[in-house]
Design a protein around this motif. Structure first.
Motif, PDB file in Angstrom:
ATOM      1  N   ILE A   5      10.404  -6.074  -1.456  1.00  0.00           N
ATOM      2  CA  ILE A   5       9.026  -5.633  -1.180  1.00  0.00           C
ATOM      3  C   ILE A   5       8.042  -6.665  -1.732  1.00  0.00           C
ATOM      4  CG2 ILE A   5       7.269  -3.881  -1.676  1.00  0.00           C
ATOM      5  CD1 ILE A   5       9.529  -1.808  -1.674  1.00  0.00           C
ATOM      6  N   ARG A   6       8.313  -7.132  -2.931  1.00  0.00           N
ATOM      7  CA  ARG A   6       7.459  -8.145  -3.557  1.00  0.00           C
ATOM      8  C   ARG A   6       7.418  -9.417  -2.701  1.00  0.00           C
ATOM      9  NH1 ARG A   6       5.937  -8.542  -8.863  1.00  0.00           N
ATOM     10  NH2 ARG A   6       7.384  -6.867  -9.387  1.00  0.00           N
ATOM     11  N   ARG A   8       8.152  -9.709   0.558  1.00  0.00           N
ATOM     12  CA  ARG A   8       7.483  -9.424   1.832  1.00  0.00           C
ATOM     13  C   ARG A   8       5.970  -9.414   1.649  1.00  0.00           C
ATOM     14  NH1 ARG A   8       8.729  -3.852   3.315  1.00  0.00           N
ATOM     15  NH2 ARG A   8       6.918  -3.381   2.046  1.00  0.00           N
ATOM     16  N   THR A   9       5.508  -8.819   0.569  1.00  0.00           N
ATOM     17  CA  THR A   9       4.076  -8.722   0.301  1.00  0.00           C
ATOM     18  C   THR A   9       3.457 -10.112   0.163  1.00  0.00           C
ATOM     19  OG1 THR A   9       4.371  -6.579  -0.779  1.00  0.00           O
ATOM     20  CG2 THR A   9       2.361  -7.794  -1.304  1.00  0.00           C
ATOM     21  N   GLY A  13       0.869 -11.837   2.760  1.00  0.00           N
ATOM     22  CA  GLY A  13      -0.413 -12.300   2.224  1.00  0.00           C
ATOM     23  C   GLY A  13      -0.694 -13.751   2.579  1.00  0.00           C
ATOM     24  N   THR A  36       2.418  -0.068   6.400  1.00  0.00           N
ATOM     25  CA  THR A  36       3.144  -0.848   5.400  1.00  0.00           C
ATOM     26  C   THR A  36       2.412  -2.149   5.110  1.00  0.00           C
ATOM     27  OG1 THR A  36       5.263   0.097   6.056  1.00  0.00           O
ATOM     28  CG2 THR A  36       5.328  -1.998   4.884  1.00  0.00           C
ATOM     29  N   LYS A  39      -0.741  -1.347   3.131  1.00  0.00           N
ATOM     30  CA  LYS A  39      -0.424  -0.989   1.743  1.00  0.00           C
ATOM     31  C   LYS A  39      -0.014  -2.226   0.950  1.00  0.00           C
ATOM     32  CE  LYS A  39       2.011   2.222  -1.171  1.00  0.00           C
ATOM     33  NZ  LYS A  39       2.298   3.621  -1.266  1.00  0.00           N
ATOM     34  N   ASP A  40       0.805  -3.079   1.573  1.00  0.00           N
ATOM     35  CA  ASP A  40       1.216  -4.317   0.911  1.00  0.00           C
ATOM     36  C   ASP A  40      -0.006  -5.150   0.522  1.00  0.00           C
ATOM     37  OD1 ASP A  40       3.910  -3.733   1.123  1.00  0.00           O
ATOM     38  OD2 ASP A  40       4.319  -5.176   2.722  1.00  0.00           O
ATOM     39  N   LEU A  41      -0.943  -5.282   1.448  1.00  0.00           N
ATOM     40  CA  LEU A  41      -2.083  -6.169   1.233  1.00  0.00           C
ATOM     41  C   LEU A  41      -3.146  -5.585   0.317  1.00  0.00           C
ATOM     42  CD1 LEU A  41      -2.518  -7.598   4.847  1.00  0.00           C
ATOM     43  CD2 LEU A  41      -1.395  -8.683   2.889  1.00  0.00           C
ATOM     44  N   ARG A  44      -0.375  -3.461  -3.249  1.00  0.00           N
ATOM     45  CA  ARG A  44       0.668  -4.197  -3.961  1.00  0.00           C
ATOM     46  C   ARG A  44       0.264  -5.624  -4.310  1.00  0.00           C
ATOM     47  NH1 ARG A  44       4.605  -1.600   0.248  1.00  0.00           N
ATOM     48  NH2 ARG A  44       5.240   0.267  -0.887  1.00  0.00           N
ATOM     49  N   LEU A  45      -0.378  -6.318  -3.357  1.00  0.00           N
ATOM     50  CA  LEU A  45      -0.721  -7.723  -3.563  1.00  0.00           C
ATOM     51  C   LEU A  45      -1.645  -7.951  -4.761  1.00  0.00           C
ATOM     52  CD1 LEU A  45      -0.131 -10.543  -2.495  1.00  0.00           C
ATOM     53  CD2 LEU A  45      -2.070 -10.306  -0.949  1.00  0.00           C
TER      54      LEU A  45
END
Length: 89
Positions: A5-6, A8-9, A13, A36, A39-41, A44-45
């Motif tokens: 996940i890290r 991919r994020t 980005g 997804t 949420k990643d951007l 998490r980012l």
């Protein structure tokens, strides 16, 4: 957070900063949902890479500011296509 996940994020980005593509296009290209990618951007980012997150935020804000224009263009093209199909029949 899982490593995949890290990774991919960060990939997403960097990709959005390089290409300036929309969340919808990026989701298709990465094979994940728009939710997804968003949420990643947005969530998490900033925890992983705050500098990259600020660059991404500027791009997302820009896309948000012009979405009404893109939506109008899509509708215009849709009706143009329908008119053309009726003429061809």
């Amino acid at each position: 957070m899982h490593d995949y996940i890290r990774e991919r994020t960060i990939k997403i980005g960097k990709y959005i900063v390089e290409t300036k593509k929309t969340v919808r296009v990026i989701a298709k290209e990465f094979g994940v949902s728009k939710s997804t990618v968003h949420k990643d951007l947005t969530e998490r980012l900033p925890e992983i890479n705050p500098e990259l997150a600020n660059e991404v935020k500027d791009i997302l804000d820009y896309h948000k500011s012009i979405r009404h224009l893109r939506g109008g263009e899509a509708t215009k093209l849709k009706y143009k296509k329908e008119e053309h199909e009726e003429v061809v029949k």
